[in-house]
Design a protein around this motif. Sequence first.
Motif, PDB file in Angstrom:
ATOM      1  N   LYS A  55       0.682  13.360 -10.632  1.00 45.35           N
ATOM      2  CA  LYS A  55      -0.265  14.035 -11.539  1.00 45.35           C
ATOM      3  C   LYS A  55       0.064  13.852 -13.015  1.00 45.35           C
ATOM      4  O   LYS A  55      -0.835  13.802 -13.841  1.00 45.35           O
ATOM      5  N   ASP A  56       1.344  13.750 -13.377  1.00 46.99           N
ATOM      6  CA  ASP A  56       1.702  13.617 -14.791  1.00 46.99           C
ATOM      7  C   ASP A  56       1.568  12.182 -15.299  1.00 46.99           C
ATOM      8  O   ASP A  56       1.060  11.946 -16.397  1.00 46.99           O
ATOM      9  N   SER A  57       2.031  11.212 -14.512  1.00 44.51           N
ATOM     10  CA  SER A  57       2.025   9.822 -14.974  1.00 44.51           C
ATOM     11  C   SER A  57       0.761   9.069 -14.583  1.00 44.51           C
ATOM     12  O   SER A  57       0.434   8.062 -15.202  1.00 44.51           O
ATOM     13  N   GLY A  58       0.094   9.540 -13.552  1.00 49.69           N
ATOM     14  CA  GLY A  58      -1.092   8.836 -13.069  1.00 49.69           C
ATOM     15  C   GLY A  58      -0.765   7.611 -12.230  1.00 49.69           C
ATOM     16  O   GLY A  58      -1.650   6.850 -11.851  1.00 49.69           O
ATOM     17  N   ILE A  59       0.528   7.411 -11.920  1.00 50.60           N
ATOM     18  CA  ILE A  59       0.941   6.276 -11.099  1.00 50.60           C
ATOM     19  C   ILE A  59       0.526   6.537  -9.656  1.00 50.60           C
ATOM     20  O   ILE A  59       0.803   7.594  -9.100  1.00 50.60           O
ATOM     21  N   THR A  60      -0.137   5.555  -9.070  1.00 45.80           N
ATOM     22  CA  THR A  60      -0.580   5.665  -7.688  1.00 45.80           C
ATOM     23  C   THR A  60       0.371   4.917  -6.771  1.00 45.80           C
ATOM     24  O   THR A  60       0.713   3.763  -7.028  1.00 45.80           O
ATOM     25  N   ASN A  61       0.799   5.578  -5.708  1.00 43.10           N
ATOM     26  CA  ASN A  61       1.643   4.971  -4.686  1.00 43.10           C
ATOM     27  C   ASN A  61       0.760   4.756  -3.464  1.00 43.10           C
ATOM     28  O   ASN A  61       0.459   5.687  -2.734  1.00 43.10           O
ATOM     29  N   ASN A  62       0.320   3.520  -3.282  1.00 48.50           N
ATOM     30  CA  ASN A  62      -0.568   3.202  -2.179  1.00 48.50           C
ATOM     31  C   ASN A  62      -0.072   1.947  -1.471  1.00 48.50           C
ATOM     32  O   ASN A  62      -0.230   0.837  -1.973  1.00 48.50           O
ATOM     33  N   PRO A  63       0.528   2.094  -0.291  1.00 46.69           N
ATOM     34  CA  PRO A  63       1.034   0.928   0.422  1.00 46.69           C
ATOM     35  C   PRO A  63      -0.062  -0.070   0.775  1.00 46.69           C
ATOM     36  O   PRO A  63       0.199  -1.246   0.968  1.00 46.69           O
TER      37      PRO A  63
END
Length: 61
Positions: A13-21
């Motif tokens: 939520k803070d960085s907006g980085i998405t972790n999607n395999p």
Amino acid sequence: MDYGTLSDHHTHKDSGITNNPNDWSKEIGNSRYILDLLLSVINVSMQTVDIVEGLPKVSFE
């Protein structure tokens, strides 16, 4: 062959980085990435059971 989406993605939520395999599997051109990973985990688990069952019995007093 397309195996579809086998895993959910998460966004920090803070960085907006998405972790999607699923994105990673597309990036490396291996649509079986998630399936192969799951099969590897199952294989290691089964080998671990075999190793543990082969250990000598130990009794504690």
